[in-house]
Design a protein around this motif. Structure first.
Motif, PDB file in Angstrom:
ATOM      1  N   MET A 140       0.829  -1.208   0.000  1.00 10.49           N
ATOM      2  CA  MET A 140       0.000   0.000   0.000  1.00 10.49           C
ATOM      3  C   MET A 140       0.863   1.258   0.000  1.00 10.49           C
ATOM      4  O   MET A 140       0.561   2.225  -0.701  1.00 10.49           O
ATOM      5  CB  MET A 140      -0.948  -0.018   1.202  1.00 10.49           C
ATOM      6  N   HIS A 141       1.943   1.253   0.775  1.00 11.82           N
ATOM      7  CA  HIS A 141       2.836   2.412   0.806  1.00 11.82           C
ATOM      8  C   HIS A 141       3.480   2.651  -0.560  1.00 11.82           C
ATOM      9  O   HIS A 141       3.701   3.804  -0.957  1.00 11.82           O
ATOM     10  CB  HIS A 141       3.925   2.204   1.853  1.00 11.82           C
ATOM     11  N   ALA A 142       3.781   1.584  -1.269  1.00 11.62           N
ATOM     12  CA  ALA A 142       4.475   1.701  -2.549  1.00 11.62           C
ATOM     13  C   ALA A 142       3.540   2.062  -3.699  1.00 11.62           C
ATOM     14  O   ALA A 142       3.950   2.753  -4.638  1.00 11.62           O
ATOM     15  CB  ALA A 142       5.200   0.396  -2.870  1.00 11.62           C
ATOM     16  N   ARG A 143       2.300   1.629  -3.650  1.00 12.01           N
ATOM     17  CA  ARG A 143       1.437   1.685  -4.829  1.00 12.01           C
ATOM     18  C   ARG A 143       0.271   2.673  -4.728  1.00 12.01           C
ATOM     19  O   ARG A 143      -0.339   2.999  -5.742  1.00 12.01           O
ATOM     20  CB  ARG A 143       0.852   0.287  -5.107  1.00 12.01           C
ATOM     21  N   LEU A 144      -0.067   3.162  -3.533  1.00  9.83           N
ATOM     22  CA  LEU A 144      -1.284   3.955  -3.356  1.00  9.83           C
ATOM     23  C   LEU A 144      -0.986   5.408  -3.009  1.00  9.83           C
ATOM     24  O   LEU A 144       0.079   5.740  -2.497  1.00  9.83           O
ATOM     25  CB  LEU A 144      -2.159   3.345  -2.258  1.00  9.83           C
ATOM     26  N   SER A 145      -1.949   6.266  -3.307  1.00  6.75           N
ATOM     27  CA  SER A 145      -1.887   7.674  -2.918  1.00  6.75           C
ATOM     28  C   SER A 145      -3.245   8.087  -2.372  1.00  6.75           C
ATOM     29  O   SER A 145      -4.243   7.372  -2.523  1.00  6.75           O
ATOM     30  CB  SER A 145      -1.474   8.555  -4.101  1.00  6.75           C
ATOM     31  N   LEU A 146      -3.284   9.266  -1.764  1.00  8.59           N
ATOM     32  CA  LEU A 146      -4.457   9.677  -0.998  1.00  8.59           C
ATOM     33  C   LEU A 146      -4.804  11.134  -1.279  1.00  8.59           C
ATOM     34  O   LEU A 146      -3.924  11.995  -1.373  1.00  8.59           O
ATOM     35  CB  LEU A 146      -4.146   9.501   0.495  1.00  8.59           C
ATOM     36  N   ALA A 147      -6.104  11.399  -1.433  1.00 13.68           N
ATOM     37  CA  ALA A 147      -6.622  12.766  -1.522  1.00 13.68           C
ATOM     38  C   ALA A 147      -7.704  12.926  -0.464  1.00 13.68           C
ATOM     39  O   ALA A 147      -8.384  11.946  -0.120  1.00 13.68           O
ATOM     40  CB  ALA A 147      -7.195  13.044  -2.904  1.00 13.68           C
ATOM     41  N   VAL A 148      -7.876  14.139   0.064  1.00 16.00           N
ATOM     42  CA  VAL A 148      -8.866  14.341   1.123  1.00 16.00           C
ATOM     43  C   VAL A 148      -9.696  15.592   0.859  1.00 16.00           C
ATOM     44  O   VAL A 148      -9.269  16.526   0.173  1.00 16.00           O
ATOM     45  CB  VAL A 148      -8.201  14.452   2.519  1.00 16.00           C
ATOM     46  N   TRP A 149     -10.892  15.569   1.401  1.00 11.03           N
ATOM     47  CA  TRP A 149     -11.775  16.733   1.431  1.00 11.03           C
ATOM     48  C   TRP A 149     -12.196  16.923   2.883  1.00 11.03           C
ATOM     49  O   TRP A 149     -12.857  16.072   3.460  1.00 11.03           O
ATOM     50  CB  TRP A 149     -13.007  16.498   0.560  1.00 11.03           C
ATOM     51  N   ALA A 150     -11.782  18.025   3.482  1.00 10.30           N
ATOM     52  CA  ALA A 150     -12.136  18.321   4.864  1.00 10.30           C
ATOM     53  C   ALA A 150     -13.560  18.880   4.915  1.00 10.30           C
ATOM     54  O   ALA A 150     -13.891  19.835   4.196  1.00 10.30           O
ATOM     55  CB  ALA A 150     -11.153  19.317   5.459  1.00 10.30           C
ATOM     56  N   ALA A 151     -14.392  18.285   5.743  1.00 13.19           N
ATOM     57  CA  ALA A 151     -15.780  18.731   5.854  1.00 13.19           C
ATOM     58  C   ALA A 151     -15.847  20.116   6.485  1.00 13.19           C
ATOM     59  O   ALA A 151     -15.077  20.417   7.403  1.00 13.19           O
ATOM     60  CB  ALA A 151     -16.577  17.738   6.690  1.00 13.19           C
ATOM     61  N   PRO A 152     -16.755  20.979   6.003  1.00 15.73           N
ATOM     62  CA  PRO A 152     -16.915  22.300   6.629  1.00 15.73           C
ATOM     63  C   PRO A 152     -17.314  22.163   8.102  1.00 15.73           C
ATOM     64  O   PRO A 152     -17.990  21.211   8.495  1.00 15.73           O
ATOM     65  CB  PRO A 152     -18.051  22.935   5.814  1.00 15.73           C
ATOM     66  N   VAL A 153     -16.886  23.109   8.897  1.00 15.50           N
ATOM     67  CA  VAL A 153     -17.254  23.107  10.314  1.00 15.50           C
ATOM     68  C   VAL A 153     -18.765  23.306  10.439  1.00 15.50           C
ATOM     69  O   VAL A 153     -19.368  24.095   9.714  1.00 15.50           O
ATOM     70  CB  VAL A 153     -16.498  24.236  11.059  1.00 15.50           C
ATOM     71  N   GLN A 154     -19.386  22.554  11.333  1.00 16.35           N
ATOM     72  CA  GLN A 154     -20.828  22.622  11.578  1.00 16.35           C
ATOM     73  C   GLN A 154     -21.632  22.383  10.296  1.00 16.35           C
ATOM     74  O   GLN A 154     -22.609  23.073  10.017  1.00 16.35           O
ATOM     75  CB  GLN A 154     -21.203  23.972  12.204  1.00 16.35           C
TER      76      GLN A 154
END
Length: 213
Positions: A140-154
């Protein structure tokens, strides 16, 4: 913001910047939100997706979309990827890892065992024998990448509803629930590992120790 607005914002974020699993701790905030897991071309090939006519698979499409109700750091970087120093990912506690393990079973020589071998049960939440967890984490460390969307507060909309919108938009091959184009082969592979975990017996412990546990 409406559900449609939030989903559009999340789609834009998850298809923009992403980081390798090992670089992600320097960028991913300790916030709730949604995340997308991507694989490089070799990952798609080793997962058997390039030859799978039913898979909507390409390196620019997420393999999995999920939610972190409390924190990306706790759920993703620790539980799924063991990317934070001192953390140890356990496949028995991560449906994402169980799915990757099932598809990589032959390539990485992974074998399902009960999550709790003192009190065997809940075999669909299988763990991995021997050094299987370490092998899967390395892959997983070698082959994968990650994107995120932070949820708005409240945020007034439930995070699970935004997640559902994105699963239906991307139809990621590793997602099982609420996915209109879920990968049938994945369900079969997970059942095979569950059956292997159910067939596990205490006498196998010595052989597992020889495999590196």
């Amino acid at each position: 913001m409406t559900l449609s607005d939030l989903a559009a914002d999340a789609i834009a974020a998850l298809t923009d910047t992403r980081w390798s699993v090992t670089d992600a701790p320097a960028h991913v905030p300790a916030r709730p939100g949604l995340y997308a897991i991507f694989g490089d071309e070799r990952a798609h090939r080793e997962l058997g997706l390039l030859e799978d006519a039913g898979a909507r698979s390409a390196p620019d499409l997420p393999l999995y979309v999920g939610k972190a109700e409390a924190s990306f750091v706790e759920r993703d970087l620790k539980d799924h990827f063991a990317a934070v120093p001192g953390s140890t990912a356990r496949t028995g506690g991560s449906t994402v890892r169980r799915s990757f393990a099932a598809l990589l079973r032959g390539r990485l020589d992974l074998h399902g065992v009960p999550r709790n071998r003192e009190i065997p049960g809940y075999f669909s939440m299988y763990s991995l024998a021997g050094d299987g967890d370490a092998q899967l984490t390395t892959w997983m460390h070698a082959r994968l990448s990650l994107a995120v969307w932070a949820a708005p507060v409240q945020m007034s909309v439930k995070l699970v509803d935004v997640e559902t919108q994105l699963i239906q938009h991307f139809t990621p091959v590793i997602n099982i629930d609420r996915n209109p184009r879920k990968l049938a082969r994945l369900g079969v592979a997970r059942k095979a590992m569950s059956a292997e975990a159910k067939a596990w017996r205490p006498a196998q412990a010595a052989r597992e120790a020889e495999r590196g546990q």
